[in-house]
Design an enzyme around this catalytic site. Structure first.
Site, PDB file in Angstrom:
ATOM      1  N   TYR A 220      18.893 -47.855  -7.728  1.00  0.00           N
ATOM      2  CA  TYR A 220      19.882 -48.941  -7.739  1.00  0.00           C
ATOM      3  C   TYR A 220      19.905 -49.658  -6.386  1.00  0.00           C
ATOM      4  O   TYR A 220      20.681 -49.297  -5.504  1.00  0.00           O
ATOM      5  CB  TYR A 220      21.281 -48.376  -8.062  1.00  0.00           C
TER       6      TYR A 220
ATOM      7  N   TYR B  28      17.074 -43.788 -24.648  1.00  0.00           N
ATOM      8  CA  TYR B  28      17.680 -42.623 -25.329  1.00  0.00           C
ATOM      9  C   TYR B  28      19.185 -42.714 -25.137  1.00  0.00           C
ATOM     10  O   TYR B  28      19.652 -42.867 -24.000  1.00  0.00           O
ATOM     11  CB  TYR B  28      17.130 -41.361 -24.659  1.00  0.00           C
TER      12      TYR B  28
ATOM     13  N   HIS C  38       8.456 -53.286 -14.250  1.00  0.00           N
ATOM     14  CA  HIS C  38       8.904 -52.739 -15.536  1.00  0.00           C
ATOM     15  C   HIS C  38       9.821 -53.783 -16.182  1.00  0.00           C
ATOM     16  O   HIS C  38      10.831 -54.165 -15.597  1.00  0.00           O
ATOM     17  CB  HIS C  38       9.676 -51.435 -15.276  1.00  0.00           C
TER      18      HIS C  38
ATOM     19  N   SER D  27       4.842 -52.423 -17.178  1.00  0.00           N
ATOM     20  CA  SER D  27       5.274 -51.576 -18.298  1.00  0.00           C
ATOM     21  C   SER D  27       6.429 -52.278 -18.995  1.00  0.00           C
ATOM     22  O   SER D  27       7.081 -53.146 -18.406  1.00  0.00           O
ATOM     23  CB  SER D  27       5.693 -50.192 -17.794  1.00  0.00           C
TER      24      SER D  27
ATOM     25  N   PHE E 133      26.250 -57.704 -19.605  1.00  0.00           N
ATOM     26  CA  PHE E 133      25.435 -56.542 -19.251  1.00  0.00           C
ATOM     27  C   PHE E 133      25.500 -56.298 -17.730  1.00  0.00           C
ATOM     28  O   PHE E 133      25.670 -55.162 -17.275  1.00  0.00           O
ATOM     29  CB  PHE E 133      24.006 -56.803 -19.727  1.00  0.00           C
TER      30      PHE E 133
ATOM     31  N   GLU F  71       9.903 -51.931 -21.646  1.00  0.00           N
ATOM     32  CA  GLU F  71      10.922 -51.029 -22.200  1.00  0.00           C
ATOM     33  C   GLU F  71      11.459 -51.546 -23.533  1.00  0.00           C
ATOM     34  O   GLU F  71      11.734 -52.727 -23.682  1.00  0.00           O
ATOM     35  CB  GLU F  71      12.076 -50.905 -21.187  1.00  0.00           C
TER      36      GLU F  71
ATOM     37  N   HIS G  40      24.645 -47.938  -7.478  1.00  0.00           N
ATOM     38  CA  HIS G  40      25.184 -47.599  -8.803  1.00  0.00           C
ATOM     39  C   HIS G  40      26.696 -47.859  -8.784  1.00  0.00           C
ATOM     40  O   HIS G  40      27.368 -47.515  -7.813  1.00  0.00           O
ATOM     41  CB  HIS G  40      24.885 -46.120  -9.112  1.00  0.00           C
TER      42      HIS G  40
ATOM     43  N   ASP H 172      25.215 -42.678 -19.798  1.00  0.00           N
ATOM     44  CA  ASP H 172      26.644 -43.035 -19.737  1.00  0.00           C
ATOM     45  C   ASP H 172      27.293 -42.603 -21.032  1.00  0.00           C
ATOM     46  O   ASP H 172      26.873 -43.030 -22.106  1.00  0.00           O
ATOM     47  CB  ASP H 172      26.811 -44.556 -19.585  1.00  0.00           C
TER      48      ASP H 172
HETATM   49  P1  FAD Z   1      22.511 -40.236 -11.486  1.00  0.00           P
HETATM   50  O1  FAD Z   1      21.339 -40.393 -10.604  1.00  0.00           O
HETATM   51  O2  FAD Z   1      22.929 -38.862 -11.868  1.00  0.00           O
HETATM   52  O3  FAD Z   1      23.721 -40.975 -10.734  1.00  0.00           O
HETATM   53  C1  FAD Z   1      24.920 -41.309 -11.434  1.00  0.00           C
HETATM   54  C2  FAD Z   1      26.055 -41.536 -10.441  1.00  0.00           C
HETATM   55  O4  FAD Z   1      26.504 -40.271  -9.933  1.00  0.00           O
HETATM   56  C3  FAD Z   1      25.674 -42.375  -9.212  1.00  0.00           C
HETATM   57  O5  FAD Z   1      26.805 -43.134  -8.845  1.00  0.00           O
HETATM   58  C4  FAD Z   1      25.378 -41.318  -8.163  1.00  0.00           C
HETATM   59  O6  FAD Z   1      25.512 -41.816  -6.845  1.00  0.00           O
HETATM   60  C5  FAD Z   1      26.397 -40.254  -8.503  1.00  0.00           C
HETATM   61  N1  FAD Z   1      25.993 -38.872  -8.185  1.00  0.00           N
HETATM   62  C6  FAD Z   1      24.790 -38.314  -8.380  1.00  0.00           C
HETATM   63  N2  FAD Z   1      24.805 -37.018  -8.002  1.00  0.00           N
HETATM   64  C7  FAD Z   1      26.054 -36.749  -7.598  1.00  0.00           C
HETATM   65  C8  FAD Z   1      26.721 -35.575  -7.142  1.00  0.00           C
HETATM   66  N3  FAD Z   1      26.090 -34.412  -7.019  1.00  0.00           N
HETATM   67  N4  FAD Z   1      28.020 -35.670  -6.833  1.00  0.00           N
HETATM   68  C9  FAD Z   1      28.687 -36.858  -6.967  1.00  0.00           C
HETATM   69  N5  FAD Z   1      28.112 -37.989  -7.398  1.00  0.00           N
HETATM   70  C10 FAD Z   1      26.818 -37.939  -7.720  1.00  0.00           C
HETATM   71  N6  FAD Z   1      21.103 -44.942 -19.917  1.00  0.00           N
HETATM   72  C11 FAD Z   1      20.980 -44.300 -21.114  1.00  0.00           C
HETATM   73  O7  FAD Z   1      21.986 -43.768 -21.634  1.00  0.00           O
HETATM   74  N7  FAD Z   1      19.781 -44.231 -21.771  1.00  0.00           N
HETATM   75  C12 FAD Z   1      18.643 -44.754 -21.252  1.00  0.00           C
HETATM   76  O8  FAD Z   1      17.581 -44.663 -21.874  1.00  0.00           O
HETATM   77  C13 FAD Z   1      18.722 -45.432 -19.984  1.00  0.00           C
HETATM   78  N8  FAD Z   1      17.619 -45.953 -19.397  1.00  0.00           N
HETATM   79  C14 FAD Z   1      17.716 -46.485 -18.124  1.00  0.00           C
HETATM   80  C15 FAD Z   1      16.546 -46.901 -17.486  1.00  0.00           C
HETATM   81  C16 FAD Z   1      16.592 -47.417 -16.194  1.00  0.00           C
HETATM   82  C17 FAD Z   1      15.319 -47.842 -15.526  1.00  0.00           C
HETATM   83  C18 FAD Z   1      17.851 -47.531 -15.532  1.00  0.00           C
HETATM   84  C19 FAD Z   1      17.927 -48.109 -14.139  1.00  0.00           C
HETATM   85  C20 FAD Z   1      19.009 -47.131 -16.166  1.00  0.00           C
HETATM   86  C21 FAD Z   1      18.969 -46.579 -17.461  1.00  0.00           C
HETATM   87  N9  FAD Z   1      20.099 -46.104 -18.113  1.00  0.00           N
HETATM   88  C22 FAD Z   1      20.008 -45.483 -19.345  1.00  0.00           C
HETATM   89  C23 FAD Z   1      21.424 -46.221 -17.494  1.00  0.00           C
HETATM   90  C24 FAD Z   1      21.821 -44.970 -16.683  1.00  0.00           C
HETATM   91  O9  FAD Z   1      21.921 -43.853 -17.541  1.00  0.00           O
HETATM   92  C25 FAD Z   1      23.173 -45.250 -16.025  1.00  0.00           C
HETATM   93  O10 FAD Z   1      23.011 -46.195 -15.007  1.00  0.00           O
HETATM   94  C26 FAD Z   1      23.943 -44.035 -15.560  1.00  0.00           C
HETATM   95  O11 FAD Z   1      25.264 -44.461 -15.229  1.00  0.00           O
HETATM   96  C27 FAD Z   1      23.369 -43.377 -14.325  1.00  0.00           C
HETATM   97  O12 FAD Z   1      22.192 -42.737 -14.600  1.00  0.00           O
HETATM   98  P2  FAD Z   1      21.315 -42.130 -13.387  1.00  0.00           P
HETATM   99  O13 FAD Z   1      20.188 -41.428 -14.009  1.00  0.00           O
HETATM  100  O14 FAD Z   1      21.055 -43.155 -12.377  1.00  0.00           O
HETATM  101  O15 FAD Z   1      22.393 -41.061 -12.826  1.00  0.00           O
END
Ligand code: FAD
Length: 284
Positions: A143, A47, A264, A13, A214, A15, A147, A107
């Site tokens: 990750y 997004y 991906h 896939s 990055f 991106e 992360h 973020d």
């Molecule tokens: P989460 O899974 O919520 O985790 C974020 C952090 O919070 C981690 O350190 C986790 O351990 C911690 N955490 C989770 N739950 C809790 C809790 N209950 N209490 C305390 N800590 C907690 N970013 C964008 O803005 N747009 C995009 O389109 C985008 N696409 C991406 C695609 C891929 C494949 C990847 C790998 C990343 C992408 N990102 C994107 C980046 C991503 O948004 C960032 O890495 C962001 O910092 C974390 O997102 P996450 O969904 O992993 O968050």
């Protein structure tokens, strides 16, 4: 490495990010057309957190969806967005017959502190399931090298498992260059009884400066020897691309041998480097 080796039956896939200008949007359609020839399973479109690219993401998804019969998976991030805004997006995607989403926290730009109603990706996955049932196949982020904001490797692993328990179907990893980090992550998941597909995210290497910036911001490790060699090439873009291609093709080879279920590619809206890697490794 020999070119055009035997094709393999491993899904791929690609991106994209939503282009900022009409010229970028036209160029993306050409890139999309070129990458369609590699027979991908789907394209995804990023997004911006807090809804910062909402309109551009929607427009890009619709255009790609109308241009070719290859599915498109919008990314959706929850930080700084309201449940009402996310529900509207989900309903719109369902109407367009979109069946796959990449659900993320996102973020926030520095200085912006409003987390919104859904502070973590786990909350978003739960919300999508509550709002749309099983309509969408949900991908989440993984990750293998942890992360950067996680308290510990174990805490990050627990968070990942919580996303699966909330309803994620599969995951895409942050890019990495160390296959062992991926294998270790998979072992830890297996020991925890979690067995959803975790798809390696592959970053083609085309520009050393961009890659280093990055990687530093998202916590992806560039091995010291690779970083030094890329830096030593300075402006010699041909040598950077050649080294990058060899390193990433070998990484893909190892991951295929170790059982990676799919790949991906972070295309950066370019087709050339991704196409070469896909052909070199027989993934086309
Ligand atoms: P989460 O899974 O919520 O985790 C974020 C952090 O919070 C981690 O350190 C986790 O351990 C911690 N955490 C989770 N739950 C809790 C809790 N209950 N209490 C305390 N800590 C907690 N970013 C964008 O803005 N747009 C995009 O389109 C985008 N696409 C991406 C695609 C891929 C494949 C990847 C790998 C990343 C992408 N990102 C994107 C980046 C991503 O948004 C960032 O890495 C962001 O910092 C974390 O997102 P996450 O969904 O992993 O968050």
């Amino acid at each position: 490495m020999k070119e055009f080796i035997m094709p393999r039956n491993v899904p791929i896939s690609f991106e994209f990010f939503p282009p900022k200008t009409p010229e970028g949007a036209d160029k993306l359609l050409t890139v999309h057309q070129e990458l369609c020839t590699l027979n991908p399973q789907y394209f995804s479109v990023t997004y911006g957190a807090g809804g910062s690219t909402r309109t551009r993401t929607l427009t890009t998804v619709s255009r790609l969806q109308q241009t070719a019969p290859v599915p498109v998976a919008p990314h959706l991030s929850c930080i700084g967005d309201s449940k009402a805004a996310l529900a509207e997006l989900l309903d719109g995607y369902k109407e367009q017959n979109i069946k796959r989403l990449v659900a993320l926290r996102g973020d926030l730009p520095s200085g912006q502190m409003t987390l919104g109603e859904l502070p973590y990706a786990r909350d978003l996955v739960e919300f999508v399931r509550q709002h749309s049932g099983d309509h969408f196949h949900i991908e989440v982020a993984a990750y293998p090298e942890m992360h950067p904001q996680a308290d510990s490797y174990e805490a990050d692993l627990r968070n990942f498992i919580a996303k699966v328990q909330a309803g994620a179907n599969s995951a895409i990893t942050q890019f990495f260059f160390n296959a062992d980090a991926y294998f270790h992550f998979m072992d830890r998941l297996a020991k925890a009884g979690v067995n959803i597909p975790v798809i390696p995210g592959i970053m083609p290497i085309t520009n050393a400066g961009n890659l280093i910036r990055f990687s530093d911001s998202c916590g992806a490790d560039i091995p010291r020897w690779l970083r030094k060699q890329l830096m030593a090439y300075g402006d010699d873009s041909a040598s950077i691309k050649a080294l990058g291609e060899t390193v990433v093709a070998k990484l893909i080879e190892r991951l295929i041998q170790g059982g990676a279920p799919a790949f991906h590619f972070y295309t950066m809206n370019q087709s050339e480097a991704t196409t070469r890697l896909v052909k070199l490794t027989g993934l086309a």
